[in-house]
Design a protein around this motif. Structure first.
Motif, PDB file in Angstrom:
ATOM      1  N   PHE A 177       0.839  -1.202   0.000  1.00 43.95           N
ATOM      2  CA  PHE A 177       0.000   0.000   0.000  1.00 43.95           C
ATOM      3  C   PHE A 177       0.867   1.242   0.000  1.00 43.95           C
ATOM      4  O   PHE A 177       2.073   1.180   0.221  1.00 43.95           O
ATOM      5  CB  PHE A 177      -0.917   0.012   1.225  1.00 43.95           C
ATOM      6  N   ALA A 178       0.255   2.375  -0.249  1.00 47.33           N
ATOM      7  CA  ALA A 178       0.977   3.645  -0.261  1.00 47.33           C
ATOM      8  C   ALA A 178       0.330   4.586   0.734  1.00 47.33           C
ATOM      9  O   ALA A 178      -0.835   4.449   1.092  1.00 47.33           O
ATOM     10  CB  ALA A 178       0.947   4.256  -1.664  1.00 47.33           C
ATOM     11  N   HIS A 179       1.078   5.555   1.200  1.00 50.78           N
ATOM     12  CA  HIS A 179       0.522   6.510   2.152  1.00 50.78           C
ATOM     13  C   HIS A 179      -0.341   7.529   1.414  1.00 50.78           C
ATOM     14  O   HIS A 179      -0.341   7.603   0.181  1.00 50.78           O
ATOM     15  CB  HIS A 179       1.643   7.197   2.952  1.00 50.78           C
ATOM     16  N   PRO A 180      -1.146   8.325   2.112  1.00 53.16           N
ATOM     17  CA  PRO A 180      -2.146   9.163   1.470  1.00 53.16           C
ATOM     18  C   PRO A 180      -1.618  10.178   0.481  1.00 53.16           C
ATOM     19  O   PRO A 180      -2.351  10.645  -0.372  1.00 53.16           O
ATOM     20  CB  PRO A 180      -2.835   9.863   2.656  1.00 53.16           C
ATOM     21  N   ALA A 181      -0.351  10.562   0.579  1.00 50.11           N
ATOM     22  CA  ALA A 181       0.158  11.593  -0.327  1.00 50.11           C
ATOM     23  C   ALA A 181       0.600  11.027  -1.666  1.00 50.11           C
ATOM     24  O   ALA A 181       0.846  11.775  -2.598  1.00 50.11           O
ATOM     25  CB  ALA A 181       1.325  12.329   0.320  1.00 50.11           C
ATOM     26  N   THR A 182       0.731   9.698  -1.786  1.00 53.52           N
ATOM     27  CA  THR A 182       1.272   9.153  -3.025  1.00 53.52           C
ATOM     28  C   THR A 182       0.380   8.108  -3.669  1.00 53.52           C
ATOM     29  O   THR A 182       0.713   7.578  -4.719  1.00 53.52           O
ATOM     30  CB  THR A 182       2.645   8.496  -2.783  1.00 53.52           C
ATOM     31  N   GLY A 183      -0.733   7.774  -3.075  1.00 55.93           N
ATOM     32  CA  GLY A 183      -1.586   6.766  -3.692  1.00 55.93           C
ATOM     33  C   GLY A 183      -3.033   6.944  -3.279  1.00 55.93           C
ATOM     34  O   GLY A 183      -3.391   7.834  -2.520  1.00 55.93           O
ATOM     35  N   SER A 184      -3.879   6.047  -3.764  1.00 54.65           N
ATOM     36  CA  SER A 184      -5.305   6.153  -3.501  1.00 54.65           C
ATOM     37  C   SER A 184      -5.710   5.476  -2.200  1.00 54.65           C
ATOM     38  O   SER A 184      -6.839   5.599  -1.763  1.00 54.65           O
ATOM     39  CB  SER A 184      -6.088   5.526  -4.659  1.00 54.65           C
ATOM     40  N   VAL A 185      -4.800   4.721  -1.569  1.00 54.87           N
ATOM     41  CA  VAL A 185      -5.113   4.019  -0.336  1.00 54.87           C
ATOM     42  C   VAL A 185      -4.764   4.901   0.852  1.00 54.87           C
ATOM     43  O   VAL A 185      -3.603   5.238   1.070  1.00 54.87           O
ATOM     44  CB  VAL A 185      -4.347   2.682  -0.240  1.00 54.87           C
ATOM     45  N   GLN A 186      -5.750   5.292   1.645  1.00 52.13           N
ATOM     46  CA  GLN A 186      -5.518   6.148   2.798  1.00 52.13           C
ATOM     47  C   GLN A 186      -4.922   5.324   3.936  1.00 52.13           C
ATOM     48  O   GLN A 186      -5.477   4.290   4.297  1.00 52.13           O
ATOM     49  CB  GLN A 186      -6.832   6.780   3.267  1.00 52.13           C
ATOM     50  N   ASP A 187      -3.802   5.785   4.504  1.00 50.23           N
ATOM     51  CA  ASP A 187      -3.205   5.015   5.593  1.00 50.23           C
ATOM     52  C   ASP A 187      -3.196   5.849   6.864  1.00 50.23           C
ATOM     53  O   ASP A 187      -4.105   5.747   7.656  1.00 50.23           O
ATOM     54  CB  ASP A 187      -1.795   4.547   5.209  1.00 50.23           C
ATOM     55  N   ALA A 188      -2.180   6.662   7.110  1.00 50.27           N
ATOM     56  CA  ALA A 188      -2.135   7.403   8.364  1.00 50.27           C
ATOM     57  C   ALA A 188      -1.357   8.696   8.203  1.00 50.27           C
ATOM     58  O   ALA A 188      -0.381   8.759   7.461  1.00 50.27           O
ATOM     59  CB  ALA A 188      -1.502   6.551   9.464  1.00 50.27           C
ATOM     60  N   ALA A 189      -1.806   9.730   8.912  1.00 55.98           N
ATOM     61  CA  ALA A 189      -1.111  11.014   8.962  1.00 55.98           C
ATOM     62  C   ALA A 189      -1.397  11.632  10.321  1.00 55.98           C
ATOM     63  O   ALA A 189      -2.529  11.587  10.809  1.00 55.98           O
ATOM     64  CB  ALA A 189      -1.566  11.935   7.841  1.00 55.98           C
ATOM     65  N   HIS A 190      -0.370  12.187  10.961  1.00 57.06           N
ATOM     66  CA  HIS A 190      -0.538  12.789  12.285  1.00 57.06           C
ATOM     67  C   HIS A 190       0.346  14.023  12.395  1.00 57.06           C
ATOM     68  O   HIS A 190       1.388  14.115  11.737  1.00 57.06           O
ATOM     69  CB  HIS A 190      -0.148  11.810  13.397  1.00 57.06           C
ATOM     70  N   GLU A 191      -0.089  14.957  13.233  1.00 58.16           N
ATOM     71  CA  GLU A 191       0.751  16.089  13.600  1.00 58.16           C
ATOM     72  C   GLU A 191       1.311  15.805  14.982  1.00 58.16           C
ATOM     73  O   GLU A 191       0.560  15.689  15.963  1.00 58.16           O
ATOM     74  CB  GLU A 191      -0.037  17.398  13.602  1.00 58.16           C
ATOM     75  N   LEU A 192       2.618  15.674  15.057  1.00 59.25           N
ATOM     76  CA  LEU A 192       3.286  15.334  16.299  1.00 59.25           C
ATOM     77  C   LEU A 192       4.329  16.392  16.621  1.00 59.25           C
ATOM     78  O   LEU A 192       5.138  16.740  15.748  1.00 59.25           O
ATOM     79  CB  LEU A 192       3.954  13.962  16.191  1.00 59.25           C
ATOM     80  N   LEU A 193       4.284  16.918  17.830  1.00 61.07           N
ATOM     81  CA  LEU A 193       5.211  17.975  18.250  1.00 61.07           C
ATOM     82  C   LEU A 193       5.209  19.125  17.236  1.00 61.07           C
ATOM     83  O   LEU A 193       6.248  19.678  16.883  1.00 61.07           O
ATOM     84  CB  LEU A 193       6.628  17.405  18.419  1.00 61.07           C
ATOM     85  N   ASP A 194       4.008  19.422  16.721  1.00 59.21           N
ATOM     86  CA  ASP A 194       3.777  20.523  15.778  1.00 59.21           C
ATOM     87  C   ASP A 194       4.429  20.299  14.411  1.00 59.21           C
ATOM     88  O   ASP A 194       4.677  21.256  13.668  1.00 59.21           O
ATOM     89  CB  ASP A 194       4.274  21.857  16.360  1.00 59.21           C
ATOM     90  N   ILE A 195       4.704  19.053  14.057  1.00 58.57           N
ATOM     91  CA  ILE A 195       5.258  18.701  12.748  1.00 58.57           C
ATOM     92  C   ILE A 195       4.310  17.711  12.081  1.00 58.57           C
ATOM     93  O   ILE A 195       3.854  16.758  12.724  1.00 58.57           O
ATOM     94  CB  ILE A 195       6.663  18.085  12.869  1.00 58.57           C
ATOM     95  N   SER A 196       4.026  17.896  10.807  1.00 58.16           N
ATOM     96  CA  SER A 196       3.149  16.985  10.069  1.00 58.16           C
ATOM     97  C   SER A 196       3.951  15.777   9.574  1.00 58.16           C
ATOM     98  O   SER A 196       4.976  15.951   8.908  1.00 58.16           O
ATOM     99  CB  SER A 196       2.505  17.705   8.878  1.00 58.16           C
ATOM    100  N   PHE A 197       3.472  14.594   9.916  1.00 56.63           N
ATOM    101  CA  PHE A 197       4.106  13.355   9.485  1.00 56.63           C
ATOM    102  C   PHE A 197       3.098  12.501   8.728  1.00 56.63           C
ATOM    103  O   PHE A 197       1.898  12.532   9.012  1.00 56.63           O
ATOM    104  CB  PHE A 197       4.615  12.548  10.690  1.00 56.63           C
ATOM    105  N   ILE A 198       3.599  11.723   7.770  1.00 55.31           N
ATOM    106  CA  ILE A 198       2.773  10.748   7.081  1.00 55.31           C
ATOM    107  C   ILE A 198       3.474   9.403   7.176  1.00 55.31           C
ATOM    108  O   ILE A 198       4.698   9.312   7.153  1.00 55.31           O
ATOM    109  CB  ILE A 198       2.543  11.134   5.602  1.00 55.31           C
ATOM    110  N   GLY A 199       2.663   8.346   7.318  1.00 52.89           N
ATOM    111  CA  GLY A 199       3.261   7.035   7.477  1.00 52.89           C
ATOM    112  C   GLY A 199       2.223   5.963   7.665  1.00 52.89           C
ATOM    113  O   GLY A 199       1.185   5.956   7.006  1.00 52.89           O
ATOM    114  N   THR A 200       2.472   5.065   8.590  1.00 53.61           N
ATOM    115  CA  THR A 200       1.593   3.922   8.819  1.00 53.61           C
ATOM    116  C   THR A 200       1.514   3.633  10.310  1.00 53.61           C
ATOM    117  O   THR A 200       2.413   4.006  11.068  1.00 53.61           O
ATOM    118  CB  THR A 200       2.109   2.673   8.065  1.00 53.61           C
ATOM    119  N   ASP A 201       0.425   2.980  10.728  1.00 46.09           N
ATOM    120  CA  ASP A 201       0.292   2.662  12.149  1.00 46.09           C
ATOM    121  C   ASP A 201      -0.132   1.212  12.334  1.00 46.09           C
ATOM    122  O   ASP A 201      -0.657   0.572  11.437  1.00 46.09           O
ATOM    123  CB  ASP A 201      -0.677   3.622  12.844  1.00 46.09           C
ATOM    124  N   HIS A 202       0.139   0.715  13.536  1.00 50.13           N
ATOM    125  CA  HIS A 202      -0.200  -0.653  13.914  1.00 50.13           C
ATOM    126  C   HIS A 202      -0.736  -0.647  15.335  1.00 50.13           C
ATOM    127  O   HIS A 202      -0.347   0.189  16.152  1.00 50.13           O
ATOM    128  CB  HIS A 202       1.030  -1.566  13.828  1.00 50.13           C
TER     129      HIS A 202
END
Length: 344
Positions: free
Chosen positions: A239-264
């Motif tokens: 699968f791909a993360h939301p910024a590069t494909g059609s499959v929505q995975d995970a995105a969070h703002e942590l310590l005031d920084i935007s991150f994209i990735g995956t969660d378990h």
């Protein structure tokens, strides 16, 4: 540091796995810390040696069963890198004697890789003692050496890291120096000669970048930075993360920084825990196959490495995000690992 109650009571058949993974974790954290202190003007990247070696040598071709576990690349944009082979082990022994044996075994692994002159490749070996009663102890030995620098030559200049890396078919064996008019037979192992420095530097950087993409859970992006022999095809079906494909995975703002990735989500001590791994969104946009507008992106590894080099020492140092509700660890390459408890 000490093992938790769960760590002490872990089943016997899991102890070997625990020793290996915790041993690697403590060793790599210590290696980064030491190398950053010694070379404050450089960036430290840790790369899987097995993945790098696959690009240059056919599997099993060396006739030697040993190889390093990792390479530490100490680098600065536009300059030659310094590469240090590393080997790590862990044990649940009741004293240092087990670690002494492991350090001796680790030496065989790092000696399997020569970069440049015979006997001049620096190395680091580790044995982590996971005592069931006392503290966790990391035993470390460092062998100095004048080689390991991937210098450029007029006929072999450093390559642009944005271009794709290629497989090599390097003759296996470590070449000892000539003795008079006689050239000794090669010793078993892997030898990076000066003519291969530019290629090796290229593969190291691209492989480290692939590791960043894999941490974000994006297979397509990971694949583009690996060669076929390194297993690029294995990542193109994920699968791909939301910024590069059609499959929505995970995105969070942590310590005031935007991150994209995956969660378990998994259980720890009977409690549900969420773990998120990702990469700073602005950095990942340099590496992904398509930009935010869906247009093709050639992959800007050179710019990515300049960015993370310039941002050294600027990432948040706090380890807890109140909004997220758990610990957060940001690495200097722009990756993040965050955890939090979930309600049942």
């Amino acid at each position: 540091m000490q093992l938790s109650d769960e760590g002490k009571g872990i089943a016997r058949y899991y102890k070997q796995l625990q020793s290996r993974e915790l041993g690697q974790g403590f060793a790599l954290a210590l290696a980064r810390h030491v190398l950053r202190q010694r070379y404050p003007d450089r960036f430290v990247s840790i790369v899987s040696a097995d993945i790098v070696i696959r690009a240059g040598w056919q599997r099993g071709s060396s006739g030697y069963q040993y190889q390093p576990d990792f390479f530490a690349e100490v680098w600065k944009p536009g300059e030659p890198s310094w590469v240090i082979p590393m080997a790590t082990k862990g044990n649940h022994g009741r004293g240092p004697s087990s670690s002494y044996r492991q350090l001796a075994a680790c030496s065989a692994h790092v000696e399997a890789m020569h970069i440049g002159k015979w006997g001049q490749t620096p190395c680091l070996i580790f044995s982590t003692e996971l005592s069931m009663e006392g503290p966790v102890t990391v035993h470390c030995l460092h062998a100095p050496g004048k080689s390991g620098w991937l210098n450029a030559f007029p006929e072999h200049p450093l390559r642009n890291l944005d271009s794709a890396a290629e497989n090599k078919n390097i003759m296996p064996g470590i070449q000892p120096p000539s003795e008079g008019d006689e050239t000794p037979d090669p010793e078993p192992g892997f030898h990076v000669q000066p003519r291969h420095y530019a290629w090796f530097h290229h593969v190291l950087a691209r492989t480290a970048t692939a590791g960043v993409a894999a941490f974000a859970g994006d297979g397509d992006t990971t694949a583009r930075y690996l060669t076929t022999r390194q297993g690029s095809q294995r990542y193109t079906t994920g699968f791909a993360h939301p910024a590069t494909g059609s499959v929505q995975d995970a995105a969070h703002e942590l310590l005031d920084i935007s991150f994209i990735g995956t969660d378990h989500v998994f259980k720890m001590n009977g409690k549900r825990v969420e773990a998120f791994s990702g990469v700073a969104e602005d950095l990942f946009s340099l590496l992904s196959p398509r930009d935010k507008n869906g247009k093709p992106n050639p992959g800007r590894v050179e710019q990515y490495r300049h960015e993370i080099y310039d941002r050294r020492g600027t990432w948040p140092e706090q380890m807890w995000d109140q909004k997220w509700g758990g610990p957060v660890s940001v690495h200097e390459d722009g990756t993040v690992l965050a955890m939090r408890l979930l309600p049942f």
